[in-house]
Design a protein around this motif. Structure first.
Motif, PDB file in Angstrom:
ATOM      1  N   MET A  72      15.729  -0.527   2.615  1.00  0.00           N
ATOM      2  CA  MET A  72      14.946  -0.319   1.405  1.00  0.00           C
ATOM      3  C   MET A  72      13.445  -0.305   1.697  1.00  0.00           C
ATOM      4  O   MET A  72      12.703   0.455   1.115  1.00  0.00           O
ATOM      5  CB  MET A  72      15.289  -1.412   0.406  1.00  0.00           C
ATOM      6  CG  MET A  72      14.488  -1.366  -0.850  1.00  0.00           C
ATOM      7  SD  MET A  72      15.091  -2.642  -1.980  1.00  0.00           S
ATOM      8  CE  MET A  72      13.925  -2.481  -3.254  1.00  0.00           C
ATOM      9  N   TYR A  73      13.024  -1.184   2.607  1.00  0.00           N
ATOM     10  CA  TYR A  73      11.593  -1.296   2.894  1.00  0.00           C
ATOM     11  C   TYR A  73      11.163  -0.466   4.096  1.00  0.00           C
ATOM     12  O   TYR A  73       9.980  -0.264   4.298  1.00  0.00           O
ATOM     13  CB  TYR A  73      11.204  -2.754   3.119  1.00  0.00           C
ATOM     14  CG  TYR A  73      11.628  -3.652   1.990  1.00  0.00           C
ATOM     15  CD1 TYR A  73      11.110  -3.470   0.712  1.00  0.00           C
ATOM     16  CD2 TYR A  73      12.555  -4.656   2.186  1.00  0.00           C
ATOM     17  CE1 TYR A  73      11.508  -4.280  -0.341  1.00  0.00           C
ATOM     18  CE2 TYR A  73      12.949  -5.477   1.141  1.00  0.00           C
ATOM     19  CZ  TYR A  73      12.422  -5.282  -0.118  1.00  0.00           C
ATOM     20  OH  TYR A  73      12.821  -6.077  -1.146  1.00  0.00           O
ATOM     21  N   ALA A  74      12.112   0.004   4.879  1.00  0.00           N
ATOM     22  CA  ALA A  74      11.784   0.718   6.106  1.00  0.00           C
ATOM     23  C   ALA A  74      10.883   1.918   5.854  1.00  0.00           C
ATOM     24  O   ALA A  74       9.968   2.180   6.626  1.00  0.00           O
ATOM     25  CB  ALA A  74      13.061   1.152   6.819  1.00  0.00           C
ATOM     26  N   LYS A  75      11.111   2.638   4.749  1.00  0.00           N
ATOM     27  CA  LYS A  75      10.301   3.824   4.488  1.00  0.00           C
ATOM     28  C   LYS A  75       8.847   3.473   4.194  1.00  0.00           C
ATOM     29  O   LYS A  75       7.966   4.297   4.355  1.00  0.00           O
ATOM     30  CB  LYS A  75      10.887   4.640   3.343  1.00  0.00           C
ATOM     31  CG  LYS A  75      10.876   3.943   2.007  1.00  0.00           C
ATOM     32  CD  LYS A  75      11.505   4.822   0.942  1.00  0.00           C
ATOM     33  CE  LYS A  75      11.530   4.126  -0.397  1.00  0.00           C
ATOM     34  NZ  LYS A  75      12.106   4.973  -1.426  1.00  0.00           N
ATOM     35  N   HIS A  76       8.573   2.247   3.804  1.00  0.00           N
ATOM     36  CA  HIS A  76       7.205   1.820   3.505  1.00  0.00           C
ATOM     37  C   HIS A  76       6.523   1.157   4.705  1.00  0.00           C
ATOM     38  O   HIS A  76       5.302   1.111   4.773  1.00  0.00           O
ATOM     39  CB  HIS A  76       7.186   0.833   2.343  1.00  0.00           C
ATOM     40  CG  HIS A  76       7.767   1.377   1.079  1.00  0.00           C
ATOM     41  ND1 HIS A  76       7.385   2.569   0.510  1.00  0.00           N
ATOM     42  CD2 HIS A  76       8.727   0.875   0.269  1.00  0.00           C
ATOM     43  CE1 HIS A  76       8.069   2.772  -0.591  1.00  0.00           C
ATOM     44  NE2 HIS A  76       8.898   1.778  -0.754  1.00  0.00           N
ATOM     45  N   ARG A  77       7.322   0.639   5.611  1.00  0.00           N
ATOM     46  CA  ARG A  77       6.794  -0.180   6.711  1.00  0.00           C
ATOM     47  C   ARG A  77       5.738   0.529   7.555  1.00  0.00           C
ATOM     48  O   ARG A  77       4.734  -0.058   7.921  1.00  0.00           O
ATOM     49  CB  ARG A  77       7.935  -0.645   7.602  1.00  0.00           C
ATOM     50  CG  ARG A  77       7.522  -1.627   8.665  1.00  0.00           C
ATOM     51  CD  ARG A  77       8.690  -2.090   9.498  1.00  0.00           C
ATOM     52  NE  ARG A  77       9.819  -2.506   8.705  1.00  0.00           N
ATOM     53  CZ  ARG A  77      10.066  -3.764   8.337  1.00  0.00           C
ATOM     54  NH1 ARG A  77       9.249  -4.707   8.695  1.00  0.00           N
ATOM     55  NH2 ARG A  77      11.121  -4.053   7.617  1.00  0.00           N
TER      56      ARG A  77
ATOM     57  N   ASP B 121       6.603   4.359  -6.433  1.00  0.00           N
ATOM     58  CA  ASP B 121       7.776   3.617  -5.964  1.00  0.00           C
ATOM     59  C   ASP B 121       7.358   2.419  -5.111  1.00  0.00           C
ATOM     60  O   ASP B 121       7.894   1.322  -5.264  1.00  0.00           O
ATOM     61  CB  ASP B 121       8.697   4.551  -5.169  1.00  0.00           C
ATOM     62  CG  ASP B 121       9.939   3.842  -4.664  1.00  0.00           C
ATOM     63  OD1 ASP B 121      10.632   3.208  -5.483  1.00  0.00           O
ATOM     64  OD2 ASP B 121      10.222   3.930  -3.446  1.00  0.00           O
ATOM     65  N   ALA B 122       6.392   2.631  -4.237  1.00  0.00           N
ATOM     66  CA  ALA B 122       5.918   1.546  -3.377  1.00  0.00           C
ATOM     67  C   ALA B 122       5.245   0.454  -4.201  1.00  0.00           C
ATOM     68  O   ALA B 122       5.432  -0.739  -3.939  1.00  0.00           O
ATOM     69  CB  ALA B 122       4.954   2.084  -2.321  1.00  0.00           C
ATOM     70  N   VAL B 123       4.467   0.842  -5.189  1.00  0.00           N
ATOM     71  CA  VAL B 123       3.790  -0.142  -6.044  1.00  0.00           C
ATOM     72  C   VAL B 123       4.816  -0.969  -6.814  1.00  0.00           C
ATOM     73  O   VAL B 123       4.709  -2.198  -6.909  1.00  0.00           O
ATOM     74  CB  VAL B 123       2.785   0.549  -6.993  1.00  0.00           C
ATOM     75  CG1 VAL B 123       2.253  -0.424  -8.030  1.00  0.00           C
ATOM     76  CG2 VAL B 123       1.637   1.159  -6.186  1.00  0.00           C
TER      77      VAL B 123
ATOM     78  N   ALA C 154      -3.274   2.853   2.170  1.00  0.00           N
ATOM     79  CA  ALA C 154      -3.915   3.694   1.152  1.00  0.00           C
ATOM     80  C   ALA C 154      -2.916   4.657   0.526  1.00  0.00           C
ATOM     81  O   ALA C 154      -2.969   4.924  -0.681  1.00  0.00           O
ATOM     82  CB  ALA C 154      -5.080   4.464   1.768  1.00  0.00           C
ATOM     83  N   VAL C 155      -1.992   5.152   1.315  1.00  0.00           N
ATOM     84  CA  VAL C 155      -0.957   6.046   0.791  1.00  0.00           C
ATOM     85  C   VAL C 155       0.002   5.253  -0.097  1.00  0.00           C
ATOM     86  O   VAL C 155       0.377   5.695  -1.180  1.00  0.00           O
ATOM     87  CB  VAL C 155      -0.199   6.746   1.947  1.00  0.00           C
ATOM     88  CG1 VAL C 155       0.984   7.539   1.423  1.00  0.00           C
ATOM     89  CG2 VAL C 155      -1.153   7.635   2.734  1.00  0.00           C
ATOM     90  N   LEU C 156       0.377   4.068   0.332  1.00  0.00           N
ATOM     91  CA  LEU C 156       1.271   3.225  -0.461  1.00  0.00           C
ATOM     92  C   LEU C 156       0.668   2.881  -1.823  1.00  0.00           C
ATOM     93  O   LEU C 156       1.379   2.821  -2.824  1.00  0.00           O
ATOM     94  CB  LEU C 156       1.606   1.939   0.283  1.00  0.00           C
ATOM     95  CG  LEU C 156       2.482   2.081   1.517  1.00  0.00           C
ATOM     96  CD1 LEU C 156       2.594   0.738   2.231  1.00  0.00           C
ATOM     97  CD2 LEU C 156       3.839   2.641   1.167  1.00  0.00           C
TER      98      LEU C 156
ATOM     99  N   GLU D 280       5.374  -4.975  -6.574  1.00  0.00           N
ATOM    100  CA  GLU D 280       5.363  -5.855  -7.750  1.00  0.00           C
ATOM    101  C   GLU D 280       6.590  -6.756  -7.757  1.00  0.00           C
ATOM    102  O   GLU D 280       6.490  -7.959  -8.033  1.00  0.00           O
ATOM    103  CB  GLU D 280       5.306  -5.027  -9.030  1.00  0.00           C
ATOM    104  CG  GLU D 280       3.968  -4.375  -9.261  1.00  0.00           C
ATOM    105  CD  GLU D 280       3.961  -3.388 -10.426  1.00  0.00           C
ATOM    106  OE1 GLU D 280       5.046  -3.078 -10.992  1.00  0.00           O
ATOM    107  OE2 GLU D 280       2.861  -2.926 -10.775  1.00  0.00           O
ATOM    108  N   ARG D 281       7.757  -6.200  -7.441  1.00  0.00           N
ATOM    109  CA  ARG D 281       8.978  -7.011  -7.392  1.00  0.00           C
ATOM    110  C   ARG D 281       8.892  -8.059  -6.297  1.00  0.00           C
ATOM    111  O   ARG D 281       9.301  -9.214  -6.492  1.00  0.00           O
ATOM    112  CB  ARG D 281      10.206  -6.118  -7.189  1.00  0.00           C
ATOM    113  CG  ARG D 281      10.565  -5.318  -8.439  1.00  0.00           C
ATOM    114  CD  ARG D 281      11.918  -4.642  -8.315  1.00  0.00           C
ATOM    115  NE  ARG D 281      12.025  -3.725  -7.190  1.00  0.00           N
ATOM    116  CZ  ARG D 281      11.698  -2.436  -7.218  1.00  0.00           C
ATOM    117  NH1 ARG D 281      11.223  -1.887  -8.322  1.00  0.00           N
ATOM    118  NH2 ARG D 281      11.847  -1.684  -6.158  1.00  0.00           N
ATOM    119  N   LEU D 282       8.375  -7.686  -5.144  1.00  0.00           N
ATOM    120  CA  LEU D 282       8.215  -8.654  -4.056  1.00  0.00           C
ATOM    121  C   LEU D 282       7.257  -9.764  -4.466  1.00  0.00           C
ATOM    122  O   LEU D 282       7.512 -10.944  -4.202  1.00  0.00           O
ATOM    123  CB  LEU D 282       7.710  -7.954  -2.793  1.00  0.00           C
ATOM    124  CG  LEU D 282       8.718  -7.057  -2.094  1.00  0.00           C
ATOM    125  CD1 LEU D 282       8.034  -6.221  -1.027  1.00  0.00           C
ATOM    126  CD2 LEU D 282       9.843  -7.878  -1.501  1.00  0.00           C
TER     127      LEU D 282
END
Length: 79
Positions: free
Chosen positions: A1-6, A18-20, A11-13, A24-26
């Motif tokens: 789930m997090y790999a695509k953001h890692r 979806d990343a934001v 700045a892109v995130l 927020e959930r984290l």
């Protein structure tokens, strides 16, 4: 789930809805206990909504605090 953001630049995130939402959930699950549901802090835990940063407010400084923790009660969350 997090790999695509890692490996994505912070700045892109920040502009990725979806990343934001994931962030927020984290935050609610892992950070709000100490920093408050509104991120304004509590006794012994810094306000995260102001511009007064203990270790620098640049994205990479904030990421380092989250990943590696800070002396005292801030745990590192890298694992």
């Amino acid at each position: 789930m997090y790999a695509k953001h890692r490996e994505t630049d912070i700045a892109v995130l920040a502009s990725d809805e979806d990343a934001v939402k994931t962030g927020e959930r984290l935050y609610v699950n892992y950070c709000s206990v100490c920093h408050g549901s509104d991120a304004r802090g509590a006794k012994g835990f810094p306000n995260l909504r102001d511009n007064d940063w203990l270790y620098g407010g640049e994205p990479e400084n904030i990421k380092a605090s989250i990943m590696y923790g800070r002396t005292g009660t801030m745990p590192g969350w890298e694992a």
